[in-house]
Design a protein around this motif. Structure first.
Motif, short mmCIF file in Angstrom:
data_model
loop_
_atom_site.label_atom_id
_atom_site.label_comp_id
_atom_site.label_asym_id
_atom_site.label_seq_id
_atom_site.Cartn_x
_atom_site.Cartn_y
_atom_site.Cartn_z
N HIS A 164 31.48 -10.00 13.09
CA HIS A 164 31.31 -8.58 13.42
C HIS A 164 32.16 -8.15 14.60
N LEU A 165 32.34 -9.02 15.57
CA LEU A 165 33.05 -8.63 16.80
C LEU A 165 34.32 -9.44 17.04
N GLU A 166 34.75 -10.21 16.07
CA GLU A 166 35.86 -11.14 16.32
C GLU A 166 37.18 -10.44 16.63
N THR A 167 37.36 -9.20 16.16
CA THR A 167 38.63 -8.50 16.42
C THR A 167 38.53 -7.52 17.58
N ALA A 168 37.36 -7.41 18.21
CA ALA A 168 37.18 -6.47 19.31
C ALA A 168 37.92 -6.94 20.56
N ASP A 169 38.28 -5.98 21.42
CA ASP A 169 38.86 -6.39 22.70
C ASP A 169 37.78 -7.11 23.52
N ALA A 170 38.24 -7.93 24.45
CA ALA A 170 37.33 -8.84 25.15
C ALA A 170 36.22 -8.12 25.89
N ASP A 171 36.55 -7.03 26.60
CA ASP A 171 35.53 -6.32 27.36
C ASP A 171 34.46 -5.73 26.45
N SER A 172 34.88 -5.13 25.35
CA SER A 172 33.92 -4.53 24.43
C SER A 172 33.07 -5.59 23.75
N ARG A 173 33.70 -6.69 23.34
CA ARG A 173 32.95 -7.78 22.71
C ARG A 173 31.90 -8.34 23.66
N ASP A 174 32.27 -8.53 24.92
CA ASP A 174 31.32 -9.07 25.90
C ASP A 174 30.17 -8.10 26.14
N LEU A 175 30.48 -6.81 26.19
CA LEU A 175 29.43 -5.81 26.39
C LEU A 175 28.41 -5.85 25.26
N TRP A 176 28.89 -5.84 24.02
CA TRP A 176 27.98 -5.78 22.88
C TRP A 176 27.18 -7.07 22.74
N ARG A 177 27.77 -8.21 23.07
CA ARG A 177 27.02 -9.47 23.01
C ARG A 177 25.96 -9.53 24.10
N TRP A 178 26.31 -9.09 25.30
CA TRP A 178 25.34 -9.03 26.41
C TRP A 178 24.16 -8.14 26.03
N HIS A 179 24.48 -6.97 25.51
CA HIS A 179 23.42 -6.05 25.10
C HIS A 179 22.55 -6.68 24.02
N ALA A 180 23.18 -7.34 23.06
CA ALA A 180 22.43 -7.97 21.97
C ALA A 180 21.49 -9.06 22.47
N MET A 181 21.95 -9.86 23.44
CA MET A 181 21.09 -10.92 23.99
C MET A 181 19.79 -10.35 24.53
N GLU A 182 19.90 -9.28 25.29
CA GLU A 182 18.70 -8.74 25.92
C GLU A 182 17.84 -7.96 24.93
N GLU A 183 18.46 -7.40 23.89
CA GLU A 183 17.65 -6.74 22.85
C GLU A 183 16.79 -7.76 22.12
N ILE A 184 17.35 -8.92 21.86
CA ILE A 184 16.54 -9.99 21.26
C ILE A 184 15.43 -10.41 22.21
N GLU A 185 15.78 -10.57 23.46
CA GLU A 185 14.84 -11.07 24.44
C GLU A 185 13.62 -10.16 24.60
N HIS A 186 13.85 -8.85 24.58
CA HIS A 186 12.71 -7.94 24.80
C HIS A 186 12.23 -7.26 23.51
N LYS A 187 12.53 -7.86 22.37
CA LYS A 187 12.24 -7.20 21.10
C LYS A 187 10.75 -7.02 20.83
N GLY A 188 9.90 -7.77 21.51
CA GLY A 188 8.47 -7.65 21.27
C GLY A 188 7.74 -6.76 22.26
N VAL A 189 8.42 -6.23 23.27
CA VAL A 189 7.73 -5.50 24.33
C VAL A 189 7.12 -4.20 23.81
N ALA A 190 7.91 -3.39 23.12
CA ALA A 190 7.38 -2.13 22.59
C ALA A 190 6.26 -2.41 21.58
N PHE A 191 6.44 -3.46 20.78
CA PHE A 191 5.42 -3.79 19.77
C PHE A 191 4.12 -4.23 20.44
#
Length: 307
Positions: A164-191
């Motif tokens: 999904h992100l293999e062709t993205a520039d490095a800064d954008s790829r790192d941003l989206w991966r960082w965001h994804a890590m924390e979305e997984i981590e807090h995925k149960g809080v609202a629930f």
């Protein structure tokens, strides 16, 4: 860069009530205060020169700053009376979302600097949020819970499938991966907050409201993101049936993000659903590894959690 803030689990003696049934006992929410792309200029088509992929992520990012502020307020409304552990997770959730907002404000500024006008997309977000004013607060929490499931399954796919992100520039790829890590981590809080807020409801009522809201949220989410993508592509001079077909293929064919999240999306409607019935924290470890490019291709797990 500031050191990560760690929110470790507290004693479970008073925590394992209806709202904590499936959340891992050793879950740790880490606030990673990181910044991306401040020193570089983003290409207009930063996704490897692909306008379709660029539009997909740009349109999504525009929704985040105001959307995440809505998530924060919706969850905070029901923090009173929660267990100490859940209260700690809500605080970490808020800090993570504040950082996500800051970084997507910066990312969206770079999108504008690359030549896009995002005012129409922002106005669309404003109109959607205006509809929540005066609504019961529990309805806003239900919407937040549904959208958090969306972001969690998108995040899972981003980390599990490096394509999904293999062709993205490095800064954008790192941003989206960082965001994804924390979305997984807090995925149960609202629930878990929802389970706390509706602890006096019957299981049938809880399931009915949760499911109905997800259907409405899904319809609006897909419609508005498609409109946003088409608007950005229009600004690239790309319009008409051929572009629509390319957009459909990007979503459902290759790389097929929409196709790959269908089954995880459907699990939301199962009786007894909980986000942590599918524990994908190993993806966070892989994403933070110095060797992620070597190992992430092997990381994609089964998409439907075992009951």
């Amino acid at each position: 860069m500031n050191a990560p803030q760690s929110f470790s689990p507290q004693s479970l003696a008073n925590a394992d009530s209806i709202d904590r049934k499936h959340t891992p006992a050793d879950l740790e929410l880490i606030v990673r205060d990181r910044r991306f792309g401040r020193e570089s200029k983003m290409r207009r088509w930063w996704m490897g020169g692909d306008p379709i992929g660029t539009a997909f992520y740009n349109a999504l990012s525009v929704t985040f700053p105001k959307g995440e502020a809505f998530f924060i307020e919706s969850v905070k409304e029901f923090r009173e009376g929660t267990s100490e552990r859940l209260a700690n997770e809500i605080r970490a959730f808020v800090k993570q979302e504040i950082n996500h907002t800051r970084e997507h404000v910066a990312f969206n500024r770079r999108v504008v600097d690359a030549g896009y006008d995002v005012k129409r997309l922002e106005e669309d977000v404003d109109k959607a949020l205006a509809l929540t004013k005066g609504r019961p607060k529990i309805a806003n929490l239900a919407s937040t819970m549904a959208l958090e499931h969306f972001t969690a399954i998108l995040a899972q796919q981003l980390l599990a499938n490096p394509k999904h992100l293999e062709t993205a520039d490095a800064d954008s790829r790192d941003l989206w991966r960082w965001h994804a890590m924390e979305e997984i981590e807090h995925k149960g809080v609202a629930f878990d907050t929802w389970m706390h807020a509706t602890k006096d409801w019957s299981r049938w009522r809880r399931w009915k409201v949760k499911s109905l809201v997800m259907l409405i949220v899904t319809k609006n989410f897909l419609h508005h993101r498609a409109v946003g993508m088409l608007e950005l592509l229009r600004q690239d001079g790309l319009t008409g049936p051929k572009v629509w077909a390319q957009l459909f293929w990007y979503a459902f064919g290759n790389p097929g993000m929409a196709r790959k999240i269908i089954l995880p999306w459907m699990t939301y409607f199962l009786p007894g659903f909980h986000p942590w019935k599918h524990d994908d924290r190993h993806l966070i470890q892989l994403a933070e590894s110095d060797y992620q490019d070597a190992v992430m291709a092997k990381a994609e797990p089964a998409l439907v959690p075992a009951e």
